[in-house]
Write a protein that holds these residues in place. Structure first.
Motif, PDB file in Angstrom:
ATOM      1  N   THR A  56       0.836  -1.202   0.000  1.00 47.63           N
ATOM      2  CA  THR A  56       0.000   0.000   0.000  1.00 47.63           C
ATOM      3  C   THR A  56       0.870   1.251   0.000  1.00 47.63           C
ATOM      4  OG1 THR A  56      -0.187  -0.209   2.393  1.00 47.63           O
ATOM      5  CG2 THR A  56      -2.030  -1.008   1.090  1.00 47.63           C
ATOM      6  N   GLY A  57       2.034   1.184   0.669  1.00 50.24           N
ATOM      7  CA  GLY A  57       2.938   2.329   0.655  1.00 50.24           C
ATOM      8  C   GLY A  57       3.413   2.634  -0.755  1.00 50.24           C
ATOM      9  N   VAL A  58       3.798   1.581  -1.480  1.00 54.13           N
ATOM     10  CA  VAL A  58       4.268   1.767  -2.856  1.00 54.13           C
ATOM     11  C   VAL A  58       3.152   2.333  -3.725  1.00 54.13           C
ATOM     12  CG1 VAL A  58       5.008   0.535  -4.929  1.00 54.13           C
ATOM     13  CG2 VAL A  58       6.065   0.025  -2.749  1.00 54.13           C
ATOM     14  N   VAL A 129      -0.471   6.369   5.918  1.00 52.03           N
ATOM     15  CA  VAL A 129      -0.749   7.486   5.031  1.00 52.03           C
ATOM     16  C   VAL A 129      -1.021   8.757   5.824  1.00 52.03           C
ATOM     17  CG1 VAL A 129      -2.393   8.360   3.374  1.00 52.03           C
ATOM     18  CG2 VAL A 129      -1.552   6.045   3.172  1.00 52.03           C
ATOM     19  N   GLN A 130      -1.838   8.602   6.893  1.00 48.74           N
ATOM     20  CA  GLN A 130      -2.206   9.784   7.685  1.00 48.74           C
ATOM     21  C   GLN A 130      -0.985  10.433   8.328  1.00 48.74           C
ATOM     22  OE1 GLN A 130      -5.251   8.716  10.466  1.00 48.74           O
ATOM     23  NE2 GLN A 130      -6.868   8.801   8.923  1.00 48.74           N
ATOM     24  N   LYS A 131      -0.040   9.586   8.791  1.00 44.30           N
ATOM     25  CA  LYS A 131       1.142  10.143   9.448  1.00 44.30           C
ATOM     26  C   LYS A 131       2.221  10.502   8.442  1.00 44.30           C
ATOM     27  CE  LYS A 131       0.537   8.174  13.990  1.00 44.30           C
ATOM     28  NZ  LYS A 131       1.018   7.202  14.981  1.00 44.30           N
ATOM     29  N   GLU A 132       1.925  10.326   7.148  1.00 43.25           N
ATOM     30  CA  GLU A 132       2.852  10.658   6.078  1.00 43.25           C
ATOM     31  C   GLU A 132       4.204   9.981   6.232  1.00 43.25           C
ATOM     32  OE1 GLU A 132       2.815  14.898   5.881  1.00 43.25           O
ATOM     33  OE2 GLU A 132       0.824  14.923   4.967  1.00 43.25           O
ATOM     34  N   TYR A 133       4.176   8.681   6.566  1.00 46.00           N
ATOM     35  CA  TYR A 133       5.401   7.913   6.663  1.00 46.00           C
ATOM     36  C   TYR A 133       5.946   7.630   5.261  1.00 46.00           C
ATOM     37  CZ  TYR A 133       4.675   6.803  11.610  1.00 46.00           C
ATOM     38  OH  TYR A 133       4.532   6.866  12.949  1.00 46.00           O
TER      39      TYR A 133
END
Lengths: 196, 243
Positions: A56-58, A129-133
């Motif tokens: 999901t990060g990618v 996503v919310q913490k913008e990692y």
């Protein structure tokens, strides 16, 4: 390096996924009768959440939030895309393990379909996503969170094995006494809050 | 019209998702720190439930059977996204309090469960009322648990100070709040009490020879709970294998 360690410890112990964020309550209560099955479930969760947070990060970084594609306006599709990706991913992981790593599949296989829409998996993806990692921080967060789940479910299963034949008031037999055990564990985990 | 009223009664009383079926435990535990949060979460879920039931019921003859669960997930996720943005835009305080749990409505067992067991088989109007009944039942459950926790944990009700709290500094006597009830362990404790109460009611009913609705508890029986456990895709696989 230091922030990665802080993220890992924070998500595993301080903000434990089940005991303080209440994600993945269903498997936590449902599959915690025996330590072995609990460990199997925990292992499968570690496996799936770590992979899911990477994928999901990618997807988020290179497709949804990519400035080149519609100026990064696709982020509003996050919930829809993530839940579908996670559901497909679990299926894919299951098929892959069945074909190429039969021994691992035998250990985790039964639990994999149970996690398809476990709220913890989607929860971690959305938190990242919310913490913008970044992708790396997201994977570490996912690993920490799922290890936290593993710790909690194995401890609960251990306690349940010990207290199985205890004399519990009739109304409190079954789920209620498990919930009270979880409450006491949750209080105990408050002790970690001074760690960071 | 009778079926509609029956669906409402069924959702609010007979098969109340919180007190009888024990569905959707994650939000029940997580957001009931105050009555207002519980009410907000309940109403958001109701909105999603009514809209998704309506659309799924409308499309029930178009969606192919083997693809129904992914289709349901996309429909539910779309409505959740809409509700998410509406809350962010119009009630930012509630949005901040509920945070992550709004998008997580997607994986709430109640919604996929109703889509699968009712809306995909019944006409539009009864499905809407089914969603409304279930949603209101869930709202009542969350609000009452939230009221209980807020009252014990801080002496407040809907953010109004109902019981005067003791003040150590000025020596004023009053209620000493049991803060743990608005923290994480309190959620488990309240739910434990609730399930124990339900067990007791069921036992008394069994003694009188009455039959009660069988709970599809997420905690006890993961396989029967479509949303949480994702018995979703395996079902399809079996069907594929049969074909």
């Amino acid at each position: 390096m230091k922030d990665l360690l802080i993220i890992a410890i924070g998500s595993a112990l301080v903000n434990n996924v089940v005991l303080s964020q209440f994600l993945g309550i269903c498997p936590f209560l449902g599959v915690s009768k025996k330590v072995e099955t609990a460990a199997g479930m925990g292992g499968a969760v570690v496996f799936v959440i770590t992979i899911a947070s990477f994928v999901t990060g990618v997807i988020n970084e290179f497709i949804l939030a990519n400035k080149a594609i519609l100026g990064g306006k696709l982020v509003y599709l996050q919930t829809i895309v993530f839940i579908l990706v996670i559901a497909c991913l679990v299926q894919f992981v299951e098929m892959f393990l069945k074909k190429s790593m039969p021994s691992l599949y035998q250990a985790l296989g039964v639990y994999l379909p149970l996690i398809t829409t476990n709220c913890a998996v989607l929860g971690v993806a959305l938190t990242n996503v919310q913490k913008e990692y970044t992708i790396l921080k997201g994977v570490i967060n996912g690993l920490g969170t799922s290890v936290g789940f593993l710790i909690a479910i194995v401890i609960l299963a251990g306690i349940r094995e010990k207290t199985e034949y205890n004399d519990v008031p009739e109304s409190f037999q079954g789920t209620p006494i498990v919930l009270i055990t979880a409450a006491l564990m949750s209080i105990a985990f408050f002790g970690f809050s001074g760690l960071l | 019209m009778n079926t509609c009223l029956e669906r409402l009664y069924n959702g609010i009383v007979k098969e109340n998702p919180t007190f009888v079926l024990m569905l959707g435990m994650c939000p029940t535990l997580a957001v009931t720190t105050s009555a207002i949060n519980g009410l907000g979460m309940g109403l958001s879920t109701t909105a999603v439930l009514v809209l998704s039931n309506m659309l799924i019921s409308m499309l029930r003859k178009i969606i192919p059977d083997s693809l129904r669960i992914p289709a349901f997930i996309v429909i539910v996720a779309s409505f959740v996204t809409i509700v998410d943005f509406l809350l962010e835009g119009f009630i930012p305080s509630l949005y901040a309090a509920l945070g992550l749990y709004i998008p997580l409505i997607v994986v709430n067992c109640i919604i996929l469960g109703r889509a699968e067991s009712y809306a995909s088989k019944n006409p539009v109007l009864p499905s809407v009322f089914d969603g409304l009944g279930m949603g209101l039942g869930f709202t009542i459950g969350l609000t009452s648990i939230g009221m209980l926790r807020e009252l014990i944990g801080s002496g407040k009700l809907f953010d109004h100070q109902l019981i005067p709290v003791a003040d150590m500094a000025s020596g004023q006597s009053g209620y000493v709040p049991v803060t743990i009830f608005i923290l994480a362990p309190g959620a488990f404790l309240v739910l434990a009490g609730l399930v124990a109460l339900q067990n007791r009611v069921k036992r008394m009913a069994a003694r009188k020879g009455k039959k009660t609705a069988e709970p599809v508890s997420c905690g006890e029986n993961c396989a029967s709970c479509a949303g949480c456990s994702g018995s979703i895709f395996p079902v399809e696989n079996k069907e594929k294998e049969e074909k």
